[in-house]
Design a protein around this motif. Structure first.
Motif, PDB file in Angstrom:
ATOM      1  N   ALA A   1       0.821  -1.220   0.000  1.00 28.75           N
ATOM      2  CA  ALA A   1       0.000   0.000   0.000  1.00 28.75           C
ATOM      3  C   ALA A   1       0.850   1.264   0.000  1.00 28.75           C
ATOM      4  CB  ALA A   1      -0.923  -0.010   1.219  1.00 28.75           C
ATOM      5  N   GLY A   2       2.160   1.116   0.026  1.00 27.26           N
ATOM      6  CA  GLY A   2       3.057   2.283   0.021  1.00 27.26           C
ATOM      7  C   GLY A   2       3.123   3.005   1.347  1.00 27.26           C
ATOM      8  N   ALA A   3       2.750   2.317   2.438  1.00 24.82           N
ATOM      9  CA  ALA A   3       2.767   2.954   3.757  1.00 24.82           C
ATOM     10  C   ALA A   3       4.187   2.971   4.316  1.00 24.82           C
ATOM     11  CB  ALA A   3       1.840   2.210   4.710  1.00 24.82           C
ATOM     12  N   ASN A   4       4.518   4.036   5.022  1.00 23.40           N
ATOM     13  CA  ASN A   4       5.829   4.160   5.650  1.00 23.40           C
ATOM     14  C   ASN A   4       5.701   3.805   7.132  1.00 23.40           C
ATOM     15  OD1 ASN A   4       8.575   4.797   5.933  1.00 23.40           O
ATOM     16  ND2 ASN A   4       8.041   6.824   6.715  1.00 23.40           N
ATOM     17  N   ILE A   5       6.363   2.703   7.544  1.00 27.32           N
ATOM     18  CA  ILE A   5       6.331   2.265   8.935  1.00 27.32           C
ATOM     19  C   ILE A   5       7.425   3.003   9.701  1.00 27.32           C
ATOM     20  CG2 ILE A   5       6.647   0.320  10.513  1.00 27.32           C
ATOM     21  CD1 ILE A   5       5.506  -1.503   8.362  1.00 27.32           C
ATOM     22  N   GLY A   6       7.010   3.814  10.676  1.00 29.05           N
ATOM     23  CA  GLY A   6       7.962   4.609  11.445  1.00 29.05           C
ATOM     24  C   GLY A   6       8.468   3.913  12.694  1.00 29.05           C
ATOM     25  N   GLY A   7       7.742   2.900  13.155  1.00 28.24           N
ATOM     26  CA  GLY A   7       8.153   2.151  14.342  1.00 28.24           C
ATOM     27  C   GLY A   7       7.263   0.937  14.493  1.00 28.24           C
TER      28      GLY A   7
END
Length: 401
Positions: free
Chosen positions: A353-359
């Motif tokens: 989905a192109g999501a950026n996982i920050g933590g």
């Protein structure tokens, strides 16, 4: 609006902590039975109880939207923990907050029973002057036997030894003896050797009637018996028999197999007419200091869970904490069945989905896993829906940060 229902009158500090965290608080006096609780939980996200409200599997099935339960007490045997796991409902308690209060009551009762204060007091109230040392002793030099050497048992051990008591103990688990206390190989060995026996076991079903007629018969003639733990661990009729026969010198009982639901309700017990018995209405942890600490601790855990999903010190979920970074926009909380490959599936879904996982952090405990994931990009709603529909998903919650 997030709502919390508080039963059985926990300290008012709980209201202010929950309210400050954006949770609307509703209070109901006393305990509720199963049907009453189901009705009261309509639209409620957080439940706060003490020891008299039973949260059964039927209640949880009827109100699966419930997010967390706070037990404003030590024990959680009044909550069906297996059912809470199955529904993804997190449970917190206060395992240490009233330890000192219970121990101080035990110490006071040891002294009162050894000095026969309860008998002298009863006779004075009947107009009888009985100034006699017969049967009254100092506690110094006597042997205290502790059954259950956990948080309360160990602190009682330390204070009792400081008063000159010899301390022996038994616990089903291997425990480190504090001070000069001696761990005994069996519960029976404690019962046979101790002058005073104090029970401090937990609410496991295996502790049902662990002290009955056979165990009372093992105790020394004139021994003193104290139970501040759970009502169902002692056969009250057997205790009554041992006291009436004179085999036991006295007892102090704070918990009972059946207890009234609220203040003012009638109380019945075969022990009520015995003047060598101290009866108290389940007040071991009922000091203002303990109730303040319990109210503060449990409500803070609920508030933190509501804000960040932290399950630190939860009794039924993997214990997780994930610091919130400045660029995180959403926190995804996923409670799932503990099966291999769940985290990989989650991350592939977010990546697609192109999501950026920050933590991110994951932990498992028994049949349950818990994942906290911070997203620092736009919320990937399609990915959220796919994860929510996974066969291993128990509960998924999205919290804007």
């Amino acid at each position: 609006m997030t709502r919390a229902l508080l039963l059985e009158n926990p300290h008012a500090i709980a209201d202010s902590i929950l309210t400050d965290s954006g949770i609307d608080v509703i209070r109901v006096k006393g305990a509720l039975d199963e049907n009453e609780l189901i009705d009261a939980l309509d639209g409620v996200d957080f439940l706060g109880i003490r020891s008299k409200t039973n949260v059964t599997a039927r209640v949880l099935k009827a109100r699966p939207h419930l997010q967390a339960i706070g037990a404003f007490c030590i024990g959680t045997n009044q909550i069906d923990l297996a059912a809470t796991q199955a529904h993804g409902i997190t449970v917190f308690n206060a395992p240490y907050s009233n330890t000192r209060s219970v121990v101080e009551l035990a110490i006071g009762e040891i002294i009162d029973l050894t000095r026969r204060v309860t008998v002298k007091n009863s006779r004075m109230h009947r107009g009888i002057w009985d100034k006699s040392a017969e049967g009254s002793h100092e506690v110094r030099g006597h042997t205290l036997g502790i059954i259950g050497y956990g948080n309360i048992g160990t602190q009682l051990s330390v204070l009792a030894e400081a008063m000159g008591l010899n301390v022996i103990f038994y616990d089903a688990a291997e425990r480190l003896a504090l001070g000069n206390a001696t761990q005994m190989p069996t519960m029976e060995s404690v019962l046979r050797e101790a002058d005073i026996i104090s029970i401090h076991v937990d609410g496991q079903p295996t502790n049902l009637n662990i002290i009955g007629e056979r165990e009372f018969h093992m105790m020394k003639p004139g021994a003193l018996f104290i139970n501040l733990s759970r009502g169902f661990v002692v056969d009250v009729d057997a205790l009554h028999k041992a006291l009436v026969s004179g085999h036991l010198g006295g007892a102090a009982i704070d918990v009972f197999p059946e207890e009234p639901k609220k203040n003012g309700d009638p109380f019945e017990s075969p022990l009520v007419k015995l003047d060598n018995v101290i009866l108290t209405p389940h007040i071991g942890g009922s000091t203002e200091e303990a109730q303040y600490d319990i109210g503060r601790f449990v409500s803070a855990k609920l508030a933190d869970f509501n804000h960040s999903g932290s399950t630190d010190m939860s009794v039924n979920m993997p214990n997780l904490q994930l610091p919130i970074s400045a660029d995180s926009r959403y926190r995804i909380r996923l409670i799932h069945k503990n099966t291999p490959g769940v985290l990989a599936t989650i991350n592939h879904t977010f990546a697609d989905a192109g999501a950026n996982i920050g933590g991110q952090i994951l932990s498992t405990s028994g049949p349950t896993g818990y994942v906290l994931t911070d997203i620092s990009s736009e919320l990937p709603t399609e990915a959220i829906d796919k994860i929510r529909q996974m066969k291993d998903t128990i509960r998924l919650t999205v919290t804007p940060l």
